[in-house]
Design an enzyme around this catalytic site. Structure first.
Site, mmCIF file in Angstrom:
data_model
loop_
_atom_site.group_PDB
_atom_site.id
_atom_site.type_symbol
_atom_site.label_atom_id
_atom_site.label_comp_id
_atom_site.label_asym_id
_atom_site.label_seq_id
_atom_site.Cartn_x
_atom_site.Cartn_y
_atom_site.Cartn_z
ATOM 1 N N ASP A 1 0.835 -1.201 0.000
ATOM 2 C CA ASP A 1 0.000 0.000 0.000
ATOM 3 C C ASP A 1 0.872 1.254 0.000
ATOM 4 O O ASP A 1 2.044 1.215 0.395
ATOM 5 C CB ASP A 1 -0.968 0.009 1.203
ATOM 6 C CG ASP A 1 -0.258 -0.039 2.544
ATOM 7 O OD1 ASP A 1 0.800 -0.688 2.649
ATOM 8 O OD2 ASP A 1 -0.754 0.594 3.500
ATOM 9 N N GLU B 1 -0.007 -0.981 5.855
ATOM 10 C CA GLU B 1 1.072 -0.477 6.689
ATOM 11 C C GLU B 1 0.904 1.021 6.874
ATOM 12 O O GLU B 1 1.171 1.559 7.944
ATOM 13 C CB GLU B 1 2.431 -0.772 6.054
ATOM 14 C CG GLU B 1 3.625 -0.626 7.012
ATOM 15 C CD GLU B 1 4.149 0.795 7.140
ATOM 16 O OE1 GLU B 1 4.862 1.072 8.114
ATOM 17 O OE2 GLU B 1 3.858 1.639 6.283
HETATM 18 ZN ZN LIG Z 1 6.754 2.241 4.281
#
Ligand SMILES: [Zn+2]
Length: 378
Positions: free
Chosen positions: A70, A135
């Site tokens: 992501d 994340e």
């Molecule tokens: Zn990162």
């Protein structure tokens, strides 16, 4: 063209704004499946996580690469010189959202794993790649889900190399061996609202909050230690009153974020804040406390040695090992007892417009990952 660059371009062209994976993980697995890797999916609440493995953990150490597919949103795309999801190449640089954080690292990891299996098809132990698509977001259904499953199944990796962009001036000048913890707290002080002209009839919580902040924002919590900078407290929001110019507030609230070094554990930090409130004789309060990350730290050992030797061999210098920066998903793996180190590209353009990475660094990073894993597993 470089295999790493090819893959980095293909990944950037998938606009995987957190927590959307946009098919990045399947693309990675398609490449690694051809090299004999297998996959376990952990998909929850729109978050895609996968663990891609090769080999047998019974026959040697498990070396895990940890990354995320992501990216943070690009913001106003018209302010980018190079469109964020076009993956344009110019003058030795690859541009695009995620180029440095961290699709470049993911591409380097994938090619390093392909090469490891090509050159050492009968390698002992297990080579793994753990990818998450959450994340950059709340990380609630991301790496922590897989970490818990691995812990429950007694499949804890021995070593974990995280690809976060740790480098400062040149590739591999800094590696992270830990991170400070992060605590989000809010303090609400209740008082008695009244007329500003009748001080004896009111109990002004804004004055109490000001007294608290005067102490809490000036205090030196600790001095840090050799590896950690001192703990810090920063106010992120402040709110009280505003009803009318002659009305005192009934409630005053502050939100703050604490970055704590291991020498100041979160429970102790909380006690110290409560002691300040006690000293100031503030009783009518509520302190909400959310630990979003505990500090973690990997001692010098096999992983730091392998990584330093790999950097020396490939780059000609060993990284400085420190604990600067924000937190990373290494925080979910380190508590399992795994040695965790972060090494990735230069971080000066991450989360900014025209994020980029030097193309030469992508191949060098792949060579460092390859060499470090080889040293650990053979
Ligand atoms: Zn990162």
């Amino acid at each position: 063209m470089s295999r790493v660059l090819d893959l980095a371009i293909a990944l950037i062209r998938r606009p995987s704004i957190t927590p959307d994976d946009s098919g990045c993980q399947q693309l990675v697995f398609d490449l690694l499946e051809a090299s004999g890797f297998s996959i376990e999916w952990y998909i929850q609440e729109g978050v895609s996580n996968c663990l891609i493995s090769h080999g047998d953990p019974e026959t040697g150490p498990t070396v895990m690469f940890l990354g995320h597919t992501d990216v943070v949103p690009p913001g106003d795309e018209s302010s980018w010189k190079y469109p964020p999801f076009a993956a344009e190449v110019n003058a030795g640089y690859l541009y695009g959202r995620g180029a440095a954080d961290m699709k470049g690292s993911v591409a380097a990891m994938v090619v390093a794993l392909q090469r490891l299996v090509e050159e050492y098809p009968e390698h002992p132990g297990c080579l793994q790649l753990l990818l998450t698509s959450d994340e950059e977001g709340p990380a609630k259904y991301g790496t922590c889900v897989v970490a818990k499953a691995l812990s429950d199944q007694a499949r804890v990796p021995d070593y974990c190399l995280v690809g976060e962009p740790s480098s400062s001036s040149v590739l591999g000048d800094v590696a992270r061996v830990g991170r400070r913890g992060s605590i989000n707290a809010s303090l609400r002080i209740d008082g008695i609202q009244g007329h500003t002209a009748f001080a004896e009839q009111v109990d002004n919580p804004a004055h109490k909050l000001a007294a608290f902040l005067a102490v809490a924002t000036k205090l030196r919590w600790d001095a840090g230690d050799d590896l950690f900078p001192p703990s810090t407290l920063q106010v992120s929001a402040l709110n009280a009153g505003g009803i009318a110019t002659n009305v005192t507030p009934a409630v005053a609230e502050v939100k703050f974020n604490i970055r704590n070094a291991p020498v100041s554990p979160q429970a102790e930090f909380k006690l110290r804040l409560e002691a300040i409130l006690d000293d100031l004789e503030i009783a009518n309060y509520q302190l909400d406390w959310h630990v979003s990350a505990e500090p973690f730290y990997t001692q010098a050992g096999e992983l730091t040695t392998a990584l330093s030797e790999a950097c020396m061999a490939v780059l000609g210098h060993a990284p400085e090992l420190n604990t600067g920066g924000g937190t990373s998903d290494g925080r979910f793996i380190a508590p399992l007892g795994t040695q965790v180190v972060e090494l990735g590209p230069l971080n000066h353009s991450i989360h900014k417009i025209d994020e980029h990475v030097a193309i030469a660094d992508l191949d060098l990073l792949m060579a460092v990952y390859f060499d470090a894993a080889r040293r650990l597993i053979l």
